[in-house]
Design an enzyme around this catalytic site. Structure first.
Site, PDB file in Angstrom:
ATOM      1  N   ASP A  98       0.839  -1.375   0.084  1.00 26.20           N
ATOM      2  CA  ASP A  98       0.235  -0.094  -0.077  1.00 26.20           C
ATOM      3  C   ASP A  98       1.019   1.315  -0.016  1.00 26.20           C
ATOM      4  OD1 ASP A  98      -2.090   1.880   0.702  1.00 26.20           O
ATOM      5  OD2 ASP A  98      -3.143   0.527   1.779  1.00 26.20           O
ATOM      6  N   ASP A 195      -2.821   4.602  -2.581  1.00 28.15           N
ATOM      7  CA  ASP A 195      -3.774   5.359  -1.709  1.00 28.15           C
ATOM      8  C   ASP A 195      -4.325   6.782  -2.308  1.00 28.15           C
ATOM      9  OD1 ASP A 195      -4.655   5.592   1.090  1.00 28.15           O
ATOM     10  OD2 ASP A 195      -3.438   7.472   0.869  1.00 28.15           O
ATOM     11  N   GLU A 250      -6.858   3.461  -5.263  1.00 29.12           N
ATOM     12  CA  GLU A 250      -8.081   3.920  -4.363  1.00 29.12           C
ATOM     13  C   GLU A 250      -8.796   4.990  -5.153  1.00 29.12           C
ATOM     14  OE1 GLU A 250      -9.423   5.124   0.243  1.00 29.12           O
ATOM     15  OE2 GLU A 250      -7.410   6.055  -0.574  1.00 29.12           O
ATOM     16  N   HIS A 323     -10.411  -0.720   6.147  1.00 29.65           N
ATOM     17  CA  HIS A 323      -9.797  -0.185   7.462  1.00 29.65           C
ATOM     18  C   HIS A 323     -10.449   1.312   7.599  1.00 29.65           C
ATOM     19  CE1 HIS A 323      -7.558   1.484   4.273  1.00 29.65           C
ATOM     20  NE2 HIS A 323      -6.786   2.242   4.997  1.00 29.65           N
ATOM     21  N   ASP A 324     -11.329   1.946   6.490  1.00 33.26           N
ATOM     22  CA  ASP A 324     -12.008   3.297   6.654  1.00 33.26           C
ATOM     23  C   ASP A 324     -13.156   3.132   6.729  1.00 33.26           C
ATOM     24  OD1 ASP A 324      -9.416   4.450   6.090  1.00 33.26           O
ATOM     25  OD2 ASP A 324      -9.653   4.531   4.066  1.00 33.26           O
TER      26      ASP A 324
HETATM   27  O1  ISL Z   1     -12.266   7.509   5.959  1.00 35.54           O
HETATM   28  C1  ISL Z   1     -12.298   8.509   4.988  1.00 35.54           C
HETATM   29  C2  ISL Z   1     -12.446   9.841   5.353  1.00 35.54           C
HETATM   30  O2  ISL Z   1     -13.634   9.977   5.839  1.00 35.54           O
HETATM   31  C3  ISL Z   1     -12.189   8.434   3.700  1.00 35.54           C
HETATM   32  O3  ISL Z   1     -12.613   9.365   2.727  1.00 35.54           O
HETATM   33  C4  ISL Z   1     -10.767   8.212   3.566  1.00 35.54           C
HETATM   34  O4  ISL Z   1     -10.097   9.385   3.633  1.00 35.54           O
HETATM   35  C5  ISL Z   1     -10.313   8.275   2.183  1.00 35.54           C
HETATM   36  O5  ISL Z   1     -10.903   6.866   1.635  1.00 35.54           O
HETATM   37  C6  ISL Z   1      -8.949   8.198   1.848  1.00 35.54           C
HETATM   38  O6  ISL Z   1      -8.381   6.898   2.448  1.00 35.54           O
HETATM   39  C7  ISL Z   1      -6.962   6.675   2.613  1.00 35.54           C
HETATM   40  O7  ISL Z   1      -6.163   7.695   2.599  1.00 35.54           O
HETATM   41  C8  ISL Z   1      -6.013   8.268   4.194  1.00 35.54           C
HETATM   42  C9  ISL Z   1      -5.709   7.145   5.125  1.00 35.54           C
HETATM   43  O8  ISL Z   1      -6.336   7.830   6.190  1.00 35.54           O
HETATM   44  C10 ISL Z   1      -6.838   6.201   4.845  1.00 35.54           C
HETATM   45  O9  ISL Z   1      -6.694   5.066   5.709  1.00 35.54           O
HETATM   46  C11 ISL Z   1      -6.481   5.717   3.331  1.00 35.54           C
HETATM   47  O10 ISL Z   1      -7.469   4.553   3.047  1.00 35.54           O
HETATM   48  C12 ISL Z   1      -4.827   9.136   4.025  1.00 35.54           C
HETATM   49  O11 ISL Z   1      -3.849   8.607   3.564  1.00 35.54           O
END
Ligand code: ISL
Ligand code: CA
Length: 549
Positions: A98, A195, A250, A323-324
């Protein structure tokens, strides 16, 4: 349509911090993952996606990288990683890393130099402005511009203050990133999850954001910047084209209207991406901590729209949790009396849709959201910042906030993997970094593996079935009864076969007259095989039937 391994694969996402702790410090690690590779091979997944394992001060659990070519000390060493890769490959499992290149950590040497003086050669590896040029807000609350005393200027951070955005306009930065990607591919990794990749090109005319609509700002202003496709094509040329790999984006901010610009086979950009339209369905005007009800018809419409948009020209991922987001069984299923049935129903959806499925760790056990009883149980920076923002706005209702966090907070999916009914669910012999879900005596891998009817074994059977019936991978998708608020039904079809998937999203029985042709074979389901073709769907029943072509 071309047939490739990454279309046929099932991905399993590991959140290393919460997967398995090998040394009792309460934090999952690489040796812990190695010790569970046999479990993963037995489950029958093909590809492991590891959430970030690089050196990081962990402001956002590794999504803030301070050295892209070193392993986070808490997770182990480079030797551990090389062993993990070799042991995974030995079992036929591929490994995706990732990579977070929209931003770095503020502790990355690049940022340390960049902030040190206005004429530092790395100054424009990041975005500096004498004053905030617009009203942009960070994903984690507050202004996206942070004052830095060293030079009296402001830097951009779309996420936390410790995640300054990298300036992709700079060709030297891009070269450094491509070199770093090749470093990992040369070591033998099988690809990347990239990401927030649609955010890497910024609107440097710095238009204002929509004050009251953060998601609209993400789709229309932060994502899909003017040079994003130029960068991705360059990345493809410099990196992806040179390896047999998978580039999974993503796809935050990507829509059905522009998805093929990213994953169209003729574009030479990404191979596949996952989207968020159904994941945002229950976000209210105030975002995830303002949950609202969702409707099955809207949920189904998302899948139809995306399938139509992608067609035969590209490919996407199917994701129901990660995980989000909250646990899928708590969000789209029923985590009370129908936990196992609805977890299996969602597994059926995940594994019979067109697209490469991603299983998030623990979903194969039907793991559920945790309940958050106290603020100090929460670990996620997003939740902590959101609570601070509530208070700044004069909202001091702790119970209401914990309620919202229990529905939609990211920590729900980050509680430790539940291995056994031993203390801390067998995840660690020490104190876990985040609390374990209270239901681990009931929901755990050891118990699931011993029970032939478990969610775990249902996933195994489904994955085997998917491999044996490639129509479930490549066949066209045709939704049925799209206006129905209880039934999710569709056909998958190509020259090799025809399948009908029936999913009852509710506790009431659902009549199937008119849906099931007399000639059919029952392939799999989460109840015993029905005795007659017309037997109504039982609560949360999933049925997969093979039809005559
Ligand atoms: O969880 C969210 C905010 O409410 C999502 O919108 C998330 O921020 C977005 O999917 C981006 O996620 C990714 O990048 C972020 C990280 O915190 C997340 O864990 C990752 O999956 C910043 O790197
Ligand atoms: Ca550890």
């Amino acid at each position: 349509m071309t047939r490739t391994w990454w279309k046929e694969a099932v991905i399993y996402q590991i959140y290393p911090r919460s997967f398995m702790d090998s040394n009792g410090d309460g934090i999952g690690d690489l040796p812990g993952i190695i010790s569970r590779l046999d479990y993963l091979a037995h489950l029958g997944v093909d590809v492991l996606w590891l959430s970030p394992i690089f050196q990081s001060p962990n402001d956002d659990n590794g999504y803030d990288i301070s050295d892209y070519e070193a392993i986070m000390a808490e997770f182990g060493t480079m030797a551990d990683f090389e062993r993990l890769l070799a042991e995974a490959h030995k079992r036929g499992l591929k490994v995706l890393l990732d990579i977070v290149v929209n931003h770095s950590s503020d502790e990355h040497p690049w940022f340390r130099q960049s902030r040190s003086s206005k004429d530092n050669p790395l100054r424009d590896f990041y975005f500096w402005q004498p004053a905030p040029p617009n009203n942009w807000k960070s994903f984690f609350g507050g202004s996206a511009w942070q004052h830095d005393p060293a030079t009296g200027a402001y830097y951009l951070h779309l996420f936390s203050r410790k995640q300054p955005d990298l300036n992709w306009e700079n060709p030297r930065l891009r070269r450094e990133i491509y070199r770093m990607m090749r470093f990992w591919l040369d070591k033998g990794v099988d690809g990347f999850r990239l990401d927030v990749i649609p955010l890497i090109s910024k609107r440097t005319d710095w238009p204002d954001a929509y004050e009251d609509d953060f998601l609209r700002t993400v789709y229309e202003i932060y994502a899909n910047g003017p040079r994003v496709h130029e960068y991705l094509q360059e990345m493809h040329r410099e990196v992806f084209a040179r390896y047999d790999m998978m580039a999974l984006g993503e796809g935050i901010g990507v829509t059905p209207a522009n998805c093929l610009d990213y994953v169209g086979e003729d574009r030479r950009e990404l191979h596949v991406l996952y989207h968020f339209d159904h994941m945002f369905l229950n976000f209210g005007a105030g975002g995830r901590f303002d949950p609202v009800p969702w409707k099955l018809t809207d949920f189904k419409a998302v899948f139809r729209r995306w399938d139509e948009a992608i067609g035969e020209e590209g490919w996407i991922n199917i994701v129901l949790d990660n995980h989000d987001f909250p646990r899928m069984v708590s969000r789209f299923g029923n985590d009370g009396p129908w936990r196992e049935a609805s977890a299996k129903l969602l597994a059926t959806l995940l594994l019979t849709m067109r697209g490469t499925p991603c299983i998030y760790q623990g979903s194969e056990l039907g793991m559920t959201n945790a309940r958050w009883h106290r603020l100090d149980e929460l670990r996620d920076i997003e939740a902590r910042n959101a609570w601070a923002e509530w208070q700044a706005n004069g909202r001091n209702d702790v119970q209401a906030f914990l309620e919202a966090a229990s529905v939609n907070g990211r920590d729900n999916a980050r509680t430790p993997m539940q291995w056994t009914d031993a203390p801390h669910a067998g995840f660690t012999t020490g104190m876990p970094w985040i609390k374990v879900n209270e239901n681990y005596p009931e929901v755990n891998a050891r118990k699931a593996m011993a029970d032939a009817d478990s969610v775990f074994h249902y996933y195994r059977h489904l994955m085997a079935l998917r491999k044996a019936h490639p129509t479930l991978i490549y066949g066209s998708y045709r939704p049925l009864r799209e206006d129905d608020e209880q039934l999710f039904a569709y056909e998958r079809r190509d020259a090799d076969g025809r399948y009908l998937v029936l999913l009852n999203f509710g506790e009431a029985e659902y009549p199937v007259e008119g849906l099931v042709p007399a000639e059919h074979r029952w392939l799999i389901g989460n109840y015993a095989m029905p005795t007659t073709a017309d037997e109504p769907l039982r609560p949360w029943e999933a049925r997969v039937l093979e039809l005559d072509a």
